[in-house]
Design a protein around this motif. Sequence first.
Motif, PDB file in Angstrom:
ATOM      1  N   HIS A 219       0.830  -1.191   0.000  1.00 24.01           N
ATOM      2  CA  HIS A 219       0.000   0.000   0.000  1.00 24.01           C
ATOM      3  C   HIS A 219       0.877   1.257   0.000  1.00 24.01           C
ATOM      4  O   HIS A 219       2.035   1.216   0.414  1.00 24.01           O
ATOM      5  N   GLN A 220       0.299   2.367  -0.450  1.00 25.42           N
ATOM      6  CA  GLN A 220       1.015   3.642  -0.439  1.00 25.42           C
ATOM      7  C   GLN A 220       0.232   4.667   0.378  1.00 25.42           C
ATOM      8  O   GLN A 220      -0.982   4.798   0.224  1.00 25.42           O
ATOM      9  N   ILE A 221       0.946   5.360   1.230  1.00 23.41           N
ATOM     10  CA  ILE A 221       0.311   6.342   2.118  1.00 23.41           C
ATOM     11  C   ILE A 221       1.100   7.639   2.072  1.00 23.41           C
ATOM     12  O   ILE A 221       2.244   7.680   1.617  1.00 23.41           O
ATOM     13  N   HIS A 222       0.486   8.702   2.588  1.00 26.87           N
ATOM     14  CA  HIS A 222       1.147  10.005   2.620  1.00 26.87           C
ATOM     15  C   HIS A 222       1.450  10.463   4.035  1.00 26.87           C
ATOM     16  O   HIS A 222       2.246  11.374   4.239  1.00 26.87           O
ATOM     17  N   SER A 223       0.832   9.847   5.045  1.00 28.05           N
ATOM     18  CA  SER A 223       0.988  10.316   6.415  1.00 28.05           C
ATOM     19  C   SER A 223       0.704   9.182   7.394  1.00 28.05           C
ATOM     20  O   SER A 223       0.266   8.096   7.009  1.00 28.05           O
ATOM     21  N   ILE A 224       0.944   9.464   8.671  1.00 30.91           N
ATOM     22  CA  ILE A 224       0.627   8.513   9.730  1.00 30.91           C
ATOM     23  C   ILE A 224      -0.865   8.185   9.730  1.00 30.91           C
ATOM     24  O   ILE A 224      -1.264   7.025   9.885  1.00 30.91           O
ATOM     25  N   LEU A 225      -1.696   9.194   9.549  1.00 30.81           N
ATOM     26  CA  LEU A 225      -3.145   8.950   9.512  1.00 30.81           C
ATOM     27  C   LEU A 225      -3.501   8.031   8.347  1.00 30.81           C
ATOM     28  O   LEU A 225      -4.383   7.177   8.468  1.00 30.81           O
ATOM     29  N   GLY A 226      -2.827   8.208   7.223  1.00 31.17           N
ATOM     30  CA  GLY A 226      -3.050   7.314   6.094  1.00 31.17           C
ATOM     31  C   GLY A 226      -2.688   5.886   6.432  1.00 31.17           C
ATOM     32  O   GLY A 226      -3.365   4.935   6.016  1.00 31.17           O
ATOM     33  N   ALA A 227      -1.611   5.718   7.201  1.00 32.02           N
ATOM     34  CA  ALA A 227      -1.215   4.375   7.629  1.00 32.02           C
ATOM     35  C   ALA A 227      -2.303   3.738   8.483  1.00 32.02           C
ATOM     36  O   ALA A 227      -2.665   2.568   8.301  1.00 32.02           O
ATOM     37  N   PHE A 228      -2.851   4.513   9.411  1.00 32.71           N
ATOM     38  CA  PHE A 228      -3.895   3.981  10.283  1.00 32.71           C
ATOM     39  C   PHE A 228      -5.159   3.633   9.497  1.00 32.71           C
ATOM     40  O   PHE A 228      -5.831   2.641   9.781  1.00 32.71           O
TER      41      PHE A 228
END
Length: 295
Positions: A219-228
């Motif tokens: 997966h690809q995320i932009h921030s910690i919130l995206g990770a969660f």
Amino acid sequence: MRISDLKAFVILGDLGAFHAAADELNITQPALSRRIQKLEETLGVPLFTRTTRQVHLTAAGREFLERARKIVMETEESVASLRNATSYRRELIRIGCLPSLGLKLIPEALASLRVSHPFVAFRILDMNAIELVTEVARGTLDVGIGMLTSANPEVEFELLYKEPLGVVCNREHPVAGQDDLRWRELAAYPMASNIEQSGNWLKIQRAMDDEHIHLNWFHQIHSILGAFMTVRKGDGLAVVPRCAVEALCIPDLVYRDVSEPRIYRDIGILTPKSSLRPGYVRAFIERLRLQMTDE
């Protein structure tokens, strides 16, 4: 060209009479006439045609009126805003931090600064570690709270503590109940990675390369919130610092330390090397130090 001359022109253009405009400006009619004459000489065109009792805008005057009005209004608004800021906000401290650290370190330090320096306002910007070093080096931040991703001659770094990086997953995930996790054992699970480079991402990549471990960056995320968001209900894992999970307290997420290798990030204070630190900046930094001593 003076703002006072432009203001005289706007008021005279609106009222259409020298006596009324002079009363509005609280000046004499000869003084008003001199202001208009000076403005016309500066612009090189007549702005009014005059009779014994009234004045009328010329074509050039009508065209210029709204532009002049906008300049006068914006200038007066700017002056009023500056006076208000001078009265109530004497100083500004510019703080940059990693989003995962903000809730942990900043609130108490700011509360303390408000008591000791009540006329200091805060500008707080959250950014990744690479951006943080860049902005501190440029002098656009007074204090940075984060990581020194690479040596920079324009940045001073003071270590506060070392923080582990581990994985976060939902409570039903197979690794949620395991205490002795190793990175090689996680290769089978889809992992969330940063779209852009960040300090955490660089740390993880270097550690995995050194140990020849190949994780399943899925997966690809932009921030910690995206990770969660990615792992909260799915089967994925995300590598995050422990403080991010502790700060947000999301009940259905679990943080687990991972070893072999154990990955830490150095958290500290970044300041511009060449700048003189005002007292309120030194007070904020000292509060950060004391906070870590107390924990």
